[in-house]
Scaffold this motif. Sequence first.
Motif, short mmCIF file in Angstrom:
data_model
loop_
_atom_site.label_atom_id
_atom_site.label_comp_id
_atom_site.label_asym_id
_atom_site.label_seq_id
_atom_site.Cartn_x
_atom_site.Cartn_y
_atom_site.Cartn_z
N ILE A 1 7.91 -20.87 -7.23
CA ILE A 1 8.06 -21.55 -8.72
C ILE A 1 7.77 -20.40 -9.73
CG2 ILE A 1 6.96 -23.15 -10.22
CD1 ILE A 1 6.15 -24.67 -7.45
N LYS B 1 1.34 -28.57 -17.22
CA LYS B 1 2.19 -27.81 -16.36
C LYS B 1 1.57 -27.29 -15.22
CE LYS B 1 4.16 -24.34 -17.94
NZ LYS B 1 3.94 -23.85 -19.30
N SER B 2 0.15 -26.92 -15.58
CA SER B 2 -0.79 -26.51 -14.36
C SER B 2 -1.00 -27.62 -13.23
CB SER B 2 -1.99 -25.91 -14.82
OG SER B 2 -1.55 -24.72 -15.55
N GLY C 1 3.02 -28.36 -5.76
CA GLY C 1 2.79 -27.23 -4.87
C GLY C 1 2.33 -27.96 -3.39
N ILE D 1 2.29 -28.33 -11.37
CA ILE D 1 2.55 -27.13 -10.28
C ILE D 1 1.62 -27.46 -9.20
CG2 ILE D 1 2.85 -24.95 -9.79
CD1 ILE D 1 3.82 -24.74 -13.03
N GLU D 2 0.23 -27.53 -9.39
CA GLU D 2 -0.52 -27.70 -8.28
C GLU D 2 -0.43 -28.97 -7.58
OE1 GLU D 2 -4.71 -26.63 -7.77
OE2 GLU D 2 -5.24 -28.56 -9.05
N ILE E 1 10.19 -23.59 -13.81
CA ILE E 1 9.76 -24.46 -14.68
C ILE E 1 9.43 -24.10 -15.95
CG2 ILE E 1 7.81 -26.10 -14.62
CD1 ILE E 1 7.88 -26.27 -11.66
N VAL F 1 3.63 -19.23 -6.55
CA VAL F 1 3.66 -19.50 -8.25
C VAL F 1 3.63 -18.10 -8.94
CG1 VAL F 1 2.85 -20.73 -10.07
CG2 VAL F 1 2.79 -21.70 -7.71
N GLU G 1 7.02 -20.21 -13.69
CA GLU G 1 6.87 -20.94 -14.76
C GLU G 1 7.07 -20.23 -15.99
OE1 GLU G 1 2.73 -22.29 -15.59
OE2 GLU G 1 2.12 -20.95 -13.98
#
Lengths: 330, 330
Positions: free
Chosen positions: B151, B67-68, B75, B71-72, B59, B87, B153
Amino acid sequence: MNKRVSPEQIAEGIRSGNRRFIAKGITLLESLLPADKDNAEKLLELILPYTGNALRLGITGVPGVGKSTFIENFGLHAIEQGRKVAVLAIDPSSARGGGSILGDKTRMVHLATDPAAYIRPTPSGSMSGGVAFATREAIFVCEAAGFDLIIVETVGVGQSDVLVDSMTDCFMALMLPGAGDELQGIKRGIMEMGDIFVVNKADGERMQQARIAKMQIQQGVHLMSPKRTWWAAQTLLCSALEKQGIEEIYTLCMEFYCTASENNALQAKRREQALLWMESYIRNHLITAFFENENVQQHITAITADVQAHRISPMAAGRKMLSIYLTDRA
Amino acid sequence: MNKRVSPEQIAEGIRSGNRRFIAKGITLLESLLPADKDNAEKLLELILPYTGNALRLGITGVPGVGKSTFIENFGLHAIEQGRKVAVLAIDPSSARGGGSILGDKTRMVHLATDPAAYIRPTPSGSMSGGVAFATREAIFVCEAAGFDLIIVETVGVGQSDVLVDSMTDCFMALMLPGAGDELQGIKRGIMEMGDIFVVNKADGERMQQARIAKMQIQQGVHLMSPKRTWWAAQTLLCSALEKQGIEEIYTLCMEFYCTASENNALQAKRREQALLWMESYIRNHLITAFFENENVQQHITAITADVQAHRISPMAAGRKMLSIYLTDRA
């Protein structure tokens, strides 16, 4: 021209400004043929004493920004000011694509035919075709031939901006006006690296957009920590097509060059670049010696097949190849 | 935990899903200490048989794209679907800067505390601090520990996108709406590499802009030659903050994974990646062996000074260092 020309003859031809020898010299330095290696190094040592007197200017910009038109008119203006201009290109092509994205030899027709200019066409085809990008070496050839403004252009894909920055003094980024243009690609790296930003196509209806773009770029630059203590990145407007702003940009480049020299920053940057060059020379030779080793070549196909078939881990395969190489060398 | 733990014990701890052993394993694999090298390779060989069963998802996205948060919530949704999520991050930091731009361990608090998730904080400080980016190896550790969605990143500066692509199966790019945002940085490389594009922050007043951005991205993608014959890059809208669109994106990821497996493309890509890994292992070892050589270390400072003082050309210096190295080795 005879194919068996000695490095000494090529160096002499380059020093006299003979274009055929300039081209021949660069071609020799780009050659990946093992038979050419010694002559290439010899040639480079011969011309090195005559290098270092040019302003090395890196120019980046996405396709469509008008880079060719800008370089042509910028180069012609520099020639009017008494400069001799060489244009080289770092063309990263596409990691997957293959083809050149910098266009062909027919761009910059006025500059290309000017006796005070030399434009090196990009190598056709990919690097694997037996030609390396020897842009750093080409800079030296042009300097030894008497060119005192060397423009190294790139499209700024992947690491090519970093590469250009590692071999030039001043880094100029061409930008597009038009807030809607998301393909512009002002990335953090460019904002950090740029010494001079030029918003091109600042003409007619795009003038207002260009002013906004200039403001946005300056804001972006201010977000970054300054690259140099003695120089603050500046943004100028330009219409390369209408030849507006070229003179101002040229003056700013000269100002950069003077300030950099006065602060000893030019010399410091080039010293750093010399060390990077030494390191990359060592790296390349270590790796080339490995892959050209007979024992390595004899075993690499089988090991590659083993890795692909999961019979051996990539790491164990690497260890095995290294031990084959080292046993052979001991 | 005792510092003297054998690779076998660490491997066993990783296999049992013990987080302290996962962290210890990754730390060992990141270590640049010569004393750790053998144990690191041993550990990797021990866990390799238990790897390869996860979907490896890269990603990318500029700072500020959310992004955080994405992804949180992505996920957490994957965990609801029965996945175990790890991650990892490739943080190129800044070529000049030094500091991490990915933020600290306090991001993704909900995911970080979920028993089915593991978040590897980025190494603090720069690579020169004795820690390498061993992201590929960290992927294997997480897979051996039973995580089945990894993931990776990155912020996509310089070559980090290419790096992520070289170790993942599927490449997702997060984008911002807002035509005025020129810092967005949709560069050719991203347009070519992306398998899935997500326009984040598609909520409230930004909805219209997000739709325009989606259209522009799709147009950009169509300008590129397709990356794969069996998959056309798709663009989806998302509001990570409002948890809108996450499910659809997750479903598309799974579709990508199935299609890639059915077409044998997943296996083919991983075979290619294994070869790249072998090559980089060989390169790194050749270069490390050179710079760790006693004779080289004894002479390098003086040669460096000679290069900086222009007493020797970088190339001649490189040749000299290579001959010192080879004489020692012979």
